[in-house]
Scaffold this active site. Structure first.
Site, mmCIF file in Angstrom:
data_model
loop_
_atom_site.group_PDB
_atom_site.id
_atom_site.type_symbol
_atom_site.label_atom_id
_atom_site.label_comp_id
_atom_site.label_asym_id
_atom_site.label_seq_id
_atom_site.Cartn_x
_atom_site.Cartn_y
_atom_site.Cartn_z
ATOM 1 N N HIS A 1 71.123 19.292 66.817
ATOM 2 C CA HIS A 1 70.683 17.896 66.935
ATOM 3 C C HIS A 1 71.788 16.991 66.409
ATOM 4 O O HIS A 1 72.083 17.007 65.213
ATOM 5 C CB HIS A 1 69.392 17.687 66.114
ATOM 6 C CG HIS A 1 68.908 16.262 66.101
ATOM 7 N ND1 HIS A 1 68.320 15.680 65.008
ATOM 8 C CD2 HIS A 1 68.929 15.305 67.056
ATOM 9 C CE1 HIS A 1 67.996 14.426 65.293
ATOM 10 N NE2 HIS A 1 68.353 14.176 66.523
ATOM 11 N N LYS B 1 72.615 21.355 57.374
ATOM 12 C CA LYS B 1 72.348 19.907 57.356
ATOM 13 C C LYS B 1 73.606 19.180 56.906
ATOM 14 O O LYS B 1 74.289 19.647 56.002
ATOM 15 C CB LYS B 1 71.274 19.570 56.309
ATOM 16 C CG LYS B 1 69.874 19.959 56.654
ATOM 17 C CD LYS B 1 69.290 19.124 57.705
ATOM 18 C CE LYS B 1 68.438 17.976 57.376
ATOM 19 N NZ LYS B 1 67.776 17.442 58.570
ATOM 20 N N GLY C 1 61.658 19.329 64.783
ATOM 21 C CA GLY C 1 60.745 19.045 63.675
ATOM 22 C C GLY C 1 61.547 18.915 62.393
ATOM 23 O O GLY C 1 62.731 18.586 62.420
ATOM 24 N N HIS D 1 60.151 12.774 70.888
ATOM 25 C CA HIS D 1 61.451 13.393 70.584
ATOM 26 C C HIS D 1 61.486 14.128 69.261
ATOM 27 O O HIS D 1 62.416 14.882 69.004
ATOM 28 C CB HIS D 1 62.567 12.354 70.642
ATOM 29 C CG HIS D 1 62.785 11.586 69.369
ATOM 30 N ND1 HIS D 1 61.779 10.921 68.707
ATOM 31 C CD2 HIS D 1 63.905 11.382 68.635
ATOM 32 C CE1 HIS D 1 62.274 10.338 67.628
ATOM 33 N NE2 HIS D 1 63.551 10.600 67.547
ATOM 34 N N LEU E 1 71.775 21.786 62.534
ATOM 35 C CA LEU E 1 71.978 22.926 63.416
ATOM 36 C C LEU E 1 71.098 24.029 62.859
ATOM 37 O O LEU E 1 71.175 24.320 61.658
ATOM 38 C CB LEU E 1 73.453 23.319 63.377
ATOM 39 C CG LEU E 1 73.880 24.430 64.329
ATOM 40 C CD1 LEU E 1 75.334 24.225 64.714
ATOM 41 C CD2 LEU E 1 73.705 25.819 63.746
ATOM 42 N N GLU E 2 70.264 24.603 63.677
ATOM 43 C CA GLU E 2 69.352 25.638 63.181
ATOM 44 C C GLU E 2 69.416 26.901 64.018
ATOM 45 O O GLU E 2 69.558 26.850 65.239
ATOM 46 C CB GLU E 2 67.899 25.118 63.206
ATOM 47 C CG GLU E 2 67.593 24.155 62.083
ATOM 48 C CD GLU E 2 66.113 23.795 61.963
ATOM 49 O OE1 GLU E 2 65.746 23.233 60.919
ATOM 50 O OE2 GLU E 2 65.327 24.079 62.896
ATOM 51 N N HIS F 1 70.379 14.898 61.337
ATOM 52 C CA HIS F 1 71.084 15.819 62.232
ATOM 53 C C HIS F 1 71.162 17.217 61.611
ATOM 54 O O HIS F 1 71.260 17.361 60.401
ATOM 55 C CB HIS F 1 72.484 15.290 62.539
ATOM 56 C CG HIS F 1 72.443 14.030 63.355
ATOM 57 N ND1 HIS F 1 73.514 13.201 63.521
ATOM 58 C CD2 HIS F 1 71.425 13.464 64.050
ATOM 59 C CE1 HIS F 1 73.169 12.178 64.283
ATOM 60 N NE2 HIS F 1 71.905 12.313 64.612
#
Lengths: 139, 476
Positions: free
Chosen positions: B234, B475, B374, B399, B205-206, B203
């Protein structure tokens, strides 16, 4: 006499945990250490506080998955990590004590949290004179 | 895998004809290098799924398929309740409604660069990530019930987001048919402090830059152009979903036996859709979908607060939110007739084609956005659903990249600090509480996401719209 030990085995996306011991109980306790080692080095976790765990299942394999899932639940809700285990099994019921301490992210540096124990590669069996308890955990 | 095991239907379609207990064929969509690189377990698992009662048409695996639990990750299977069809907790997965959402920012890279480090820090400060982290929101009994029924709509009503966000979420942000009463007290307790948390593992967040646009018309419809900055999140239903998955997996092993269903693998535990356990699971799973939608909505609010602090002109509208671990009731046309089916997607994204009524009106002409995560050092993709996917895969696509290496091997191969430093030298700032976690998620531990996405496009499952590359990654 089997030497009690734990190990990890590879799964493509996740991690396999395996406990080996002279008795089923010892294999379950070793597998619990393998579970903790997915998250952090169990040596860094002080065995300060005791938690009692009880589970019941129709067979050894489901009981083993229940045992690991009970630990996952206790870790999540008590925000604890564990490093010492005493397991008793009789008539399909498990009673255990797990000793540990509150998670300290700065000190334990947890690599990952465990979502649950799966039934993939799940096995509880006597092999070459030792008990083996294993499964893959979803992280 | 040995390609000699398959009937090659096309360059991108590999079939296993029914044999033994299989009720339907199994089909894997991939190009030759991808299928050769897949674990043999994918073959076994896609074949096992084909043997489940009431399965319709075929058991599918997407180009990112890898060894999962019971179902392969990247597996798609539809079941007809009128033909004894089943619902499987393992076919949805532990992280119910895990998914990806993508926000626009209205900014370009030059807006970000002067504050990139500060943005990484404030996001890391604001977004609880990793084991042991807790959110600022603690739900009492009534609010837990409202959240499990209302999903992202509940979150918006509580002030975490805008009403306009809801139309950009599958199911309008609220999964109907949720039954909070079917969710155990254990599951609710596990979620008590976890609302608005990112979790860990894969999981993230970007903050990302759009570095390539492949289909300008669809990109325009999605509001994307080269150089734009977006945010991708994600994560899933956190402890609540994990606990529901755990509990029903066990109950379904017992239920399958009671209903005379032979399981080639206990992880395929399932119950007839028209049974007490089946219906109970569906109600609980839909509540967990709402939990995931609410969670991503709260995280969106935290992202907006972080941006407002540093970059007040940023607006961050939601482009879309997709879930990739679900079982949903959908109408699909088979042999010219509409059928109501229970479609399991385990690590697969719904990919409705242009014109589908469930796509928000503003995006309908383009097809449903399909968001593909990715690894943190490479890039992610925005795709769009195609009409062909309806007949090929019950409107489903891949996915993510899929792992190429186990966590164990990754941890032995890389040091977290080294990964963080190397990415920083390339202008990508990683923030994580765990250097071991970073090592296990190192970019090299994943397959090439571009190869997966190309295969999905070539197989006709989705169209490539844009590629995005990370500038900041939080992360767990």
């Amino acid at each position: 006499m089997a030497t009690a030990r734990w190990e990890h085995f590879a799964h493509e996306a996740d991690m396999g945990v395996r406990g080996i011991g002279a008795t089923k109980e010892e294999a379950f306790a070793q597998a619990a250490l393998a579970l903790m080692a997915v998250i952090t080095d169990p040596v860094t976790v002080a065995a300060n506080e005791a938690v009692t765990i009880e589970c019941q299942a129709p067979d050894d394999e489901l009981l083993f998955a229940d045992w690991l899932n009970a630990l996952v639940y206790e870790m999540a809700t008590r925000k604890m990590l564990f490093s010492r285990f005493e397991v008793r099994i009789a008539n399909g019921a498990l009673t255990a004590t797990a000793w540990g301490e509150r998670t300290d992210p700065a000190r334990h540096r947890p690599a990952v949290e465990i979502k649950g124990a799966t039934y993939t590669a799940l096995k509880v069996a006597r092999e070459n004179g030792a008990w083996v308890a294993q499964t893959v955990v979803d992280v | 895998m040995d390609i000699g095991q398959f009937i090659r239907r096309s360059e991108y379609e590999w079939e296993i004809a029914p044999r033994g207990a299989m009720r339907v064929p199994a089909i894997i969509y991939a190009n030759e290098p991808l299928i050769r690189a897949m674990d043999q377990k994918v073959y076994e698992q896609v074949v096992n799924v084909a043997a489940l009662p009431g399965i319709v048409k075929a058991s599918y695996a997407m180009p990112d398929a890898h060894w999962g639990y019971g179902f392969p990750i990247g597996g798609v299977a539809a079941f007809d309740p009128d033909q004894g069809g089943v619902v499987s907790a393992g076919g949805v997965g532990f992280d119910i409604s895990c998914g990806v959402r993508c926000l626009h920012t209205g900014l370009v890279k030059d807006d970000i660069l002067p504050v990139q480090k500060a943005l990484a820090d404030i996001l890391y400060h604001k977004i609880p990530a990793g084991l042991g982290s807790t959110g600022a929101i603690h739900l009492n009994v009534a609010e837990m019930e409202a959240m499990l029924t209302g999903g992202a709509r509940w979150a918006v009503e509580r002030g975490w987001g805008e009403p306009a966000d809801l139309e950009r979420i599958e199911e309008g942000g609220q999964m109907k048919g949720a039954k909070p009463d079917n969710v155990s007290e254990h599951a609710k307790k596990r979620q008590r402090d976890e609302m608005g948390t990112l979790g860990s593992g894969n999981h993230y967040l970007e903050v990302q830059e759009v570095t390539a646009v492949f289909d300008r018309t669809i990109a325009d419809t999605f509001g994307l152009k080269r150089g734009d900055i977006v945010v991708m999140i994600h994560c899933g239903s956190r402890g609540l979903g994990h606990q529901i998955g755990t509990e029903f997996l066990k109950r379904m092993v017992i239920a399958a036996e009671q209903h005379g269903i032979t399981l080639p693998d206990r992880e395929l535990a399932c119950a007839p859709i028209n049974s007490d356990v089946g219906e109970e699971y569906l109600g609980a799973m839909r509540a967990a979908i709402n939990c995931a939608l609410a969670n991503r909505q709260i995280l969106t609010h935290l992202v907006r607060e972080s941006f407002a602090h540093l970059l007040p002109k940023a607006k961050l509208p939601l482009i879309y939110d997709v879930s990739h671990n679900t079982c949903k009731v959908e109408d699909h046309v088979m042999d010219g007739k509409p059928r109501r089916l229970y479609v399991h997607r385990k690590g697969a994204t719904r990919a409705f084609g242009p014109g589908h009524p469930d796509i928000p009106e503003a995006l309908r002409s383009a097809g449903q956005p399909v968001l593909i995560g990715g690894s943190m050092g490479t890039g992610s993709y925005v795709l769009a659903g195609t009409k062909e996917a309806e007949t090929r895969s019950f409107s489903s696509a891949c996915h993510g990249a899929g792992r190429a290496m186990s966590r164990h091997q990754a941890f032995r191969t890389w040091k977290g600090r080294q990964v963080i430093d190397e990415l920083a030298a390339r202008g990508i700032y990683i923030r994580s509480p765990s250097s071991r976690g970073v090592a296990e998620e190192a970019p090299g531990a994943y397959k090439d996401v571009s190869a997966v996405v190309d295969a999905a496009e070539q197989a006709g499952l989705a169209r490539k719209v844009a590629r995005v590359e990370p500038l900041v990654c939080v992360k767990g």
